[in-house]
Design a protein around this motif. Sequence first.
Motif, PDB file in Angstrom:
ATOM      1  N   ARG A  66       0.835  -1.214   0.000  1.00 44.32           N
ATOM      2  CA  ARG A  66       0.000   0.000   0.000  1.00 44.32           C
ATOM      3  C   ARG A  66       0.867   1.261   0.000  1.00 44.32           C
ATOM      4  O   ARG A  66       0.608   2.214  -0.732  1.00 44.32           O
ATOM      5  N   GLU A  67       1.898   1.261   0.833  1.00 47.45           N
ATOM      6  CA  GLU A  67       2.785   2.420   0.918  1.00 47.45           C
ATOM      7  C   GLU A  67       3.547   2.659  -0.382  1.00 47.45           C
ATOM      8  O   GLU A  67       3.715   3.793  -0.814  1.00 47.45           O
ATOM      9  N   LEU A  68       4.014   1.587  -0.998  1.00 45.14           N
ATOM     10  CA  LEU A  68       4.709   1.736  -2.285  1.00 45.14           C
ATOM     11  C   LEU A  68       3.776   2.334  -3.336  1.00 45.14           C
ATOM     12  O   LEU A  68       4.167   3.251  -4.064  1.00 45.14           O
ATOM     13  N   ALA A  69       2.553   1.845  -3.408  1.00 43.71           N
ATOM     14  CA  ALA A  69       1.594   2.373  -4.373  1.00 43.71           C
ATOM     15  C   ALA A  69       1.319   3.852  -4.098  1.00 43.71           C
ATOM     16  O   ALA A  69       1.263   4.664  -5.027  1.00 43.71           O
ATOM     17  N   ARG A  70       1.186   4.213  -2.828  1.00 43.76           N
ATOM     18  CA  ARG A  70       0.921   5.607  -2.461  1.00 43.76           C
ATOM     19  C   ARG A  70       2.083   6.505  -2.878  1.00 43.76           C
ATOM     20  O   ARG A  70       1.895   7.513  -3.558  1.00 43.76           O
ATOM     21  N   VAL A  71       3.294   6.130  -2.504  1.00 36.86           N
ATOM     22  CA  VAL A  71       4.474   6.940  -2.806  1.00 36.86           C
ATOM     23  C   VAL A  71       4.722   7.025  -4.312  1.00 36.86           C
ATOM     24  O   VAL A  71       5.121   8.075  -4.822  1.00 36.86           O
ATOM     25  N   LEU A  72       4.463   5.929  -5.022  1.00 39.68           N
ATOM     26  CA  LEU A  72       4.695   5.919  -6.467  1.00 39.68           C
ATOM     27  C   LEU A  72       3.511   6.473  -7.250  1.00 39.68           C
ATOM     28  O   LEU A  72       3.571   6.606  -8.470  1.00 39.68           O
TER      29      LEU A  72
END
Length: 108
Positions: free
Chosen positions: A75-81
């Motif tokens: 989830r965090e990777l998708a948010r940051v990217l």
Amino acid sequence: MRPEIPSKPRFAPLQLGVKRGSSFCLEVLHVNAVELARRSRGLKTKEVAEAIGVSVSVLSHVERGGRRPYPKLRRELARVLGTDEALLFDESGWPREVGEEVLSCLRK
């Protein structure tokens, strides 16, 4: 007994134009959707790792397909990217192979 090695590489090759000195050549890289999304946004591994609160080593393992990230990290990777989690990871949580469908969505 040793596990079988898959006949297909985990990630699709990506050709990038690279300037080396005074010459220009194509370099073939094997990347997955996470690495491609990061590179296409001009982000360094260290920048993304710091933004999501993991070490560079953990993020590198995810990008190389050696580690399946836990749900919070996905989830965090998708948010940051700035993209959908479903575009970066398959149903079982592994980073997606780069295919034309993923490339076209990431270009938007």
